[in-house]
Design an enzyme around this catalytic site. Sequence first.
Site, PDB file in Angstrom:
ATOM      1  N   GLY A  16       0.829  -1.199   0.000  1.00  0.00           N
ATOM      2  CA  GLY A  16       0.000   0.000   0.000  1.00  0.00           C
ATOM      3  C   GLY A  16       0.862   1.247   0.000  1.00  0.00           C
ATOM      4  N   VAL A  23       3.371   1.242   2.813  1.00  0.00           N
ATOM      5  CA  VAL A  23       3.197   0.113   3.722  1.00  0.00           C
ATOM      6  C   VAL A  23       3.731  -1.141   3.039  1.00  0.00           C
ATOM      7  CG1 VAL A  23       1.572  -1.271   5.072  1.00  0.00           C
ATOM      8  CG2 VAL A  23       1.156   1.173   4.746  1.00  0.00           C
ATOM      9  N   LYS A  38       5.022   0.359   8.162  1.00  0.00           N
ATOM     10  CA  LYS A  38       4.702   1.646   7.540  1.00  0.00           C
ATOM     11  C   LYS A  38       5.969   2.492   7.545  1.00  0.00           C
ATOM     12  CE  LYS A  38       0.719   3.744   8.102  1.00  0.00           C
ATOM     13  NZ  LYS A  38       0.194   4.116   6.782  1.00  0.00           N
ATOM     14  N   ASP A 135      -7.769  10.781  12.667  1.00  0.00           N
ATOM     15  CA  ASP A 135      -7.944  10.492  11.235  1.00  0.00           C
ATOM     16  C   ASP A 135      -8.801   9.236  11.041  1.00  0.00           C
ATOM     17  OD1 ASP A 135      -7.671  10.934   8.520  1.00  0.00           O
ATOM     18  OD2 ASP A 135      -5.766   9.865   8.371  1.00  0.00           O
ATOM     19  N   ASP A 153      -3.373   3.241  12.517  1.00  0.00           N
ATOM     20  CA  ASP A 153      -2.804   4.570  12.278  1.00  0.00           C
ATOM     21  C   ASP A 153      -3.131   5.579  13.370  1.00  0.00           C
ATOM     22  OD1 ASP A 153      -1.497   3.773  10.068  1.00  0.00           O
ATOM     23  OD2 ASP A 153      -2.635   4.963   8.633  1.00  0.00           O
TER      24      ASP A 153
END
Length: 530
Positions: A16, A23, A38, A135, A153
């Site tokens: 990703g 990621v 990440k 987020d 995250d």
Amino acid sequence: MNLLLGGRFVIEREIGAGGMARVFLGRDEVLERPVAVKVLNPGYGGTDLGARFRREGRTAARLAHPNIVQVFDAGEGELEGREVSYIVMEYVSGGDLKGLMDEKGPLANDELAKLGADISSGLAHAHANGVIHRDIKPHNILIDAYGRLKLTDFGIARAIDATHATRTGSYLGTALYSAPEQLRGEKVTPKSDVYSLGIAFYQAAVGQAPFTGTPIEIASQHVSREPTVPSVLGANLSDEVEALILECLKKDPDLRPTAEEVRERLQEEAQPARNARAYAAPPIFEPPPPAERTPTAPTEEPPQEPPPQEPPPREPPSREPPPGAGRREGRRRRGPILLAAAALLLVLLGVTAYASGLVGSGDPSTEQASQEEKEQASSSESESNQPAGGGEETTSGQAASEATTGAGQEDTTAGGSDGESASEAAAQAVEDHYTAAAEGDYDRTWNLLSSQGQQQYGPQASYTGQFDSLESIRFTQGPTTTDITGDTATVTGQTFADHTDRDERNAGTWTLVNEGGEWKISNIAVQRIS
């Protein structure tokens, strides 16, 4: 690719990418398990953003909850010849909520309530520990192999907040889910996360977010426009769930519920649906079809995954009485028959004892033997109605009566010794878990988790590391076993924990399962109350 970070994490392939980070699927060479890594894009490694990124990763690492992606490590290393900052996390293989919505379309009320309760449970745990996500969006809600939702995250947006990119407006790319106060540059609070969660729920129910357009247009609507009621757009929601979503989207943060209140209300909404499915039964004396025997485990798993906490039935489903009212009625009708049978056995045993000269003999040993025969006979008569694991030893009259309580009877032998009830043993297991942690006996702390609990909260070092600063702990309320169903128990309580750097008062709910005759903790939901 096969590059090494931190001396133990092998980078295998990219899975990703975003505007500021990528990621990778990796492998922990020490514990031999897959991980997600990440990595901030090259160029940020030695900057203030890189330091913030790593710091927020370490903050998130102290969160241990089944609905939060576990963070294992954070640091700096070299990747593709450049210094990078990275965070190593639990690898979650089932995609994300955005993918689920794209695949299934709008979610029905029951599914949304169940999934929403899981998400808000993880968020409430983070807020109780002083961590704000900042987020929340469907892309940051992952799905594991068991269908369980996990937030990921945590704190990454906070690391980005102080960058020039945010100040110039690039952060408006996530405006679709941002709270009005967040977009106005005001203080972000846990209620800001609740707003974002409400947007995600709205999108899951309707099939689209409440506000659309360019990032600037969306931001303006968040601040000044009320969302269209979901049912007007065809959402299949109960009044309660629809009202809850709209409360989450209030412009004034003070008017929004807390994440814990969201969890409680969605859990209440989901429970009647589960009960309705579980208790749908035909007339009293007809056995229910197997398809209607819906398990009622504390946390519902997807259909393809058998519930880990459901006790195995003692008899074939076709012979088990239906649950609910039918079961209680059946017990009432069987009661007189069993009592009559027990009385007849007592009469027969009395005659036999008289004929053999035992009645009134005054010999305690022979009187005790006669009593044991009565109990054994009564127990044999009612054996098919006893709950799994049996119960406390009773007289013959009590045995016949108590046999009619069926599944409602507590299992009082599992996990107990010297007559100790199952409820006491389950509560003691929870207390022992934290006592061992305070004493530094981390092996015992870890071994008081069930195999499922160890899988959720592992590895051991990561889980027990949260107790490093713990000096003492005591229960100010409980622990109290509030429910036992077969091999599953629920315990509640409140604790006062003395850490080297702080004091904490926490309220908790623990789910335990019986493994090999011992109660083990399979799920922990603890909230800090002061």
